[in-house]
Design a protein around this motif. Sequence first.
Motif, PDB file in Angstrom:
ATOM      1  N   ARG A  59     -28.140   9.447  29.105  1.00 12.42           N
ATOM      2  CA  ARG A  59     -29.290   8.984  28.319  1.00 12.42           C
ATOM      3  C   ARG A  59     -28.982   7.672  27.598  1.00 12.42           C
ATOM      4  N   GLU A  60     -30.057   7.049  27.109  1.00  9.87           N
ATOM      5  CA  GLU A  60     -29.944   5.897  26.221  1.00  9.87           C
ATOM      6  C   GLU A  60     -29.870   6.426  24.790  1.00  9.87           C
ATOM      7  N   ASN A  61     -28.792   6.124  24.080  1.00  8.06           N
ATOM      8  CA  ASN A  61     -28.615   6.643  22.730  1.00  8.06           C
ATOM      9  C   ASN A  61     -28.094   5.514  21.840  1.00  8.06           C
ATOM     10  N   LYS A  62     -28.975   4.949  21.021  1.00  5.37           N
ATOM     11  CA  LYS A  62     -28.612   3.783  20.206  1.00  5.37           C
ATOM     12  C   LYS A  62     -27.558   4.115  19.149  1.00  5.37           C
ATOM     13  N   LEU A  63     -27.603   5.327  18.598  1.00  6.75           N
ATOM     14  CA  LEU A  63     -26.609   5.698  17.591  1.00  6.75           C
ATOM     15  C   LEU A  63     -25.213   5.727  18.206  1.00  6.75           C
ATOM     16  N   VAL A  64     -25.101   6.261  19.410  1.00  2.00           N
ATOM     17  CA  VAL A  64     -23.811   6.245  20.099  1.00  2.00           C
ATOM     18  C   VAL A  64     -23.408   4.815  20.418  1.00  2.00           C
ATOM     19  N   ALA A  65     -24.370   3.991  20.812  1.00  2.00           N
ATOM     20  CA  ALA A  65     -24.074   2.591  21.124  1.00  2.00           C
ATOM     21  C   ALA A  65     -23.481   1.866  19.922  1.00  2.00           C
ATOM     22  N   ILE A  66     -24.012   2.144  18.737  1.00  4.28           N
ATOM     23  CA  ILE A  66     -23.488   1.497  17.524  1.00  4.28           C
ATOM     24  C   ILE A  66     -22.073   1.984  17.242  1.00  4.28           C
ATOM     25  N   GLY A  67     -21.846   3.299  17.297  1.00  6.72           N
ATOM     26  CA  GLY A  67     -20.524   3.844  17.000  1.00  6.72           C
ATOM     27  C   GLY A  67     -19.478   3.473  18.022  1.00  6.72           C
ATOM     28  N   ALA A  68     -19.903   3.364  19.288  1.00  9.28           N
ATOM     29  CA  ALA A  68     -18.957   3.065  20.373  1.00  9.28           C
ATOM     30  C   ALA A  68     -19.046   1.605  20.797  1.00  9.28           C
ATOM     31  N   ILE A  69     -19.479   0.759  19.907  1.00  9.89           N
ATOM     32  CA  ILE A  69     -19.615  -0.702  20.054  1.00  9.89           C
ATOM     33  C   ILE A  69     -20.208  -1.120  21.410  1.00  9.89           C
ATOM     34  N   GLU A  97       0.838  -1.193   0.000  1.00 13.62           N
ATOM     35  CA  GLU A  97       0.000   0.000   0.000  1.00 13.62           C
ATOM     36  C   GLU A  97       0.875   1.247   0.000  1.00 13.62           C
ATOM     37  N   SER A  98       0.382   2.319  -0.567  1.00 12.45           N
ATOM     38  CA  SER A  98       1.093   3.596  -0.512  1.00 12.45           C
ATOM     39  C   SER A  98       1.331   3.993   0.934  1.00 12.45           C
ATOM     40  N   PHE A  99       2.520   4.531   1.206  1.00  8.54           N
ATOM     41  CA  PHE A  99       2.839   4.931   2.582  1.00  8.54           C
ATOM     42  C   PHE A  99       1.873   6.002   3.066  1.00  8.54           C
ATOM     43  N   TYR A 100       1.514   6.941   2.194  1.00  7.06           N
ATOM     44  CA  TYR A 100       0.627   8.031   2.606  1.00  7.06           C
ATOM     45  C   TYR A 100      -0.775   7.514   2.915  1.00  7.06           C
ATOM     46  N   ILE A 101      -1.272   6.593   2.103  1.00  5.98           N
ATOM     47  CA  ILE A 101      -2.585   6.010   2.396  1.00  5.98           C
ATOM     48  C   ILE A 101      -2.511   5.210   3.688  1.00  5.98           C
ATOM     49  N   SER A 102      -1.430   4.473   3.891  1.00  4.35           N
ATOM     50  CA  SER A 102      -1.254   3.703   5.120  1.00  4.35           C
ATOM     51  C   SER A 102      -1.226   4.612   6.344  1.00  4.35           C
ATOM     52  N   LEU A 103      -0.603   5.762   6.193  1.00  5.69           N
ATOM     53  CA  LEU A 103      -0.503   6.700   7.307  1.00  5.69           C
ATOM     54  C   LEU A 103      -1.838   7.387   7.591  1.00  5.69           C
ATOM     55  N   TYR A 104      -2.517   7.817   6.532  1.00  3.75           N
ATOM     56  CA  TYR A 104      -3.696   8.649   6.743  1.00  3.75           C
ATOM     57  C   TYR A 104      -4.989   7.867   6.966  1.00  3.75           C
ATOM     58  N   VAL A 105      -5.094   6.640   6.454  1.00  7.78           N
ATOM     59  CA  VAL A 105      -6.348   5.902   6.599  1.00  7.78           C
ATOM     60  C   VAL A 105      -6.358   4.988   7.824  1.00  7.78           C
ATOM     61  N   PRO A 106      -5.588   3.889   7.848  1.00  9.67           N
ATOM     62  CA  PRO A 106      -5.662   3.017   9.036  1.00  9.67           C
ATOM     63  C   PRO A 106      -4.992   3.597  10.278  1.00  9.67           C
ATOM     64  N   CYS A 107      -4.173   4.632  10.102  1.00 10.77           N
ATOM     65  CA  CYS A 107      -3.508   5.219  11.260  1.00 10.77           C
ATOM     66  C   CYS A 107      -4.273   6.453  11.759  1.00 10.77           C
ATOM     67  N   LEU A 108      -4.179   7.569  11.059  1.00 10.38           N
ATOM     68  CA  LEU A 108      -4.704   8.829  11.579  1.00 10.38           C
ATOM     69  C   LEU A 108      -6.231   8.924  11.517  1.00 10.38           C
ATOM     70  N   LEU A 109      -6.839   8.506  10.400  1.00  6.30           N
ATOM     71  CA  LEU A 109      -8.300   8.524  10.319  1.00  6.30           C
ATOM     72  C   LEU A 109      -8.896   7.561  11.343  1.00  6.30           C
ATOM     73  N   ARG A 110      -8.364   6.369  11.403  1.00  2.73           N
ATOM     74  CA  ARG A 110      -8.848   5.381  12.375  1.00  2.73           C
ATOM     75  C   ARG A 110      -8.715   5.903  13.801  1.00  2.73           C
ATOM     76  N   TYR A 111      -7.591   6.529  14.121  1.00  4.88           N
ATOM     77  CA  TYR A 111      -7.364   7.065  15.462  1.00  4.88           C
ATOM     78  C   TYR A 111      -8.396   8.146  15.787  1.00  4.88           C
ATOM     79  N   ALA A 112      -8.640   9.053  14.861  1.00  4.54           N
ATOM     80  CA  ALA A 112      -9.608  10.127  15.085  1.00  4.54           C
ATOM     81  C   ALA A 112     -11.027   9.580  15.266  1.00  4.54           C
ATOM     82  N   LEU A 113     -11.371   8.546  14.506  1.00  7.87           N
ATOM     83  CA  LEU A 113     -12.705   7.963  14.620  1.00  7.87           C
ATOM     84  C   LEU A 113     -12.911   7.295  15.974  1.00  7.87           C
ATOM     85  N   VAL A 114     -11.902   6.588  16.448  1.00  5.16           N
ATOM     86  CA  VAL A 114     -12.009   5.943  17.765  1.00  5.16           C
ATOM     87  C   VAL A 114     -12.149   6.992  18.866  1.00  5.16           C
TER      88      VAL A 114
END
Length: 337
Positions: A261-271, A218-235
């Motif tokens: 509160r009970e929030n199903k959308l948050v429950a889905i995103g936060a597993i 994989e491209s180093f930049y895609i590896s850095l920005y997608v599974p690393c930085l984007l993934r980190y920000a999403l978590v």
Amino acid sequence: MYRGSQTVGTCVENPTINAEDIGADREMMDDVFDTTYREKKGPRPPMKIVWRNVILMSLLHMSAVYGVILIPLAKPATLVWAVLCFMLSALGVTAGAHRLWSHRSYKARLPLRMLLAVSNTMAFQNDIYEWARDHRAHHKYSETNADPHNAMRGFFFAHIGWLLMRKHPDVIEKGKKLDLSDLHADTVVMFQRRHYKKLILLMCFVVPTVVPWYFWGESFYISLYVPCLLRYALVLNATWLVNSAAHMYGNRPYDKNINPRENKLVAIGAIGEGFHNYHHTFPYDYSSSEFGIKYNLTTCFIDLMCYLGLASDRKRVSKDTIKARQQRTGDGSHRSG
């Protein structure tokens, strides 16, 4: 005594579990709301912005936006890897720092504790010791000045603002009085704390980036920005939504007198972490929800670990206790299932 809880008995106890298999042997009281807390009189302390954190978080989120743009260019294996890293990171927070180490809602044997510590390091949300300390303070002093991410100070503060400024003096003062002896006694927790800076560099940034770049070109930049930085920000944001959105939007079927509160959308995103009215009412329940595995991948994971013999003593609230509580203090919105 576990305040109306029961231990799920589908896993056979292993008599060979050694002393390192620290779990919920003791009464956990530091996650119970302290009704005696009173805010100090006088002027509020000045707000002190931590500009380093402001700059770093701004850069991270700009990088995450760039990562979203790069998603169509990423190889399928890279996207699968990014999702895997997201799940591992999230479980390190939900099943690890939260349900195991903050609330002691189940027991985990040494191999599982090591796995969860590695996953938690990939999430990079402060070390387990500090995360659990702040979370216990959050429950004990919820929605007061001693709550690290007091939602009464607004959505932005509860979501990310609390990380961009110095802690309120009450957070520091009350945090020092919590019983953290179980965390001090856990060799996995203390090892991670001692070596945290080196470990986050490796697990949060190096491993997510290097694996797709090295193993399938994989491209180093895609590896850095997608599974690393984007993934980190999403978590990070999935976790923060539990502090913000799940304290402001949703119903309160178990206790209308508290803010969460009970929030199903948050429950889905936060597993599985969005059933927050239930969780603050019954913080010792390993599922953090009345409905078990529904919208709750973390509960599925803990159940699997129990089946494999790596976890045990899952605490659950009895149906009678839940029913009595929702009838006594709920807002009338309770639905079974």
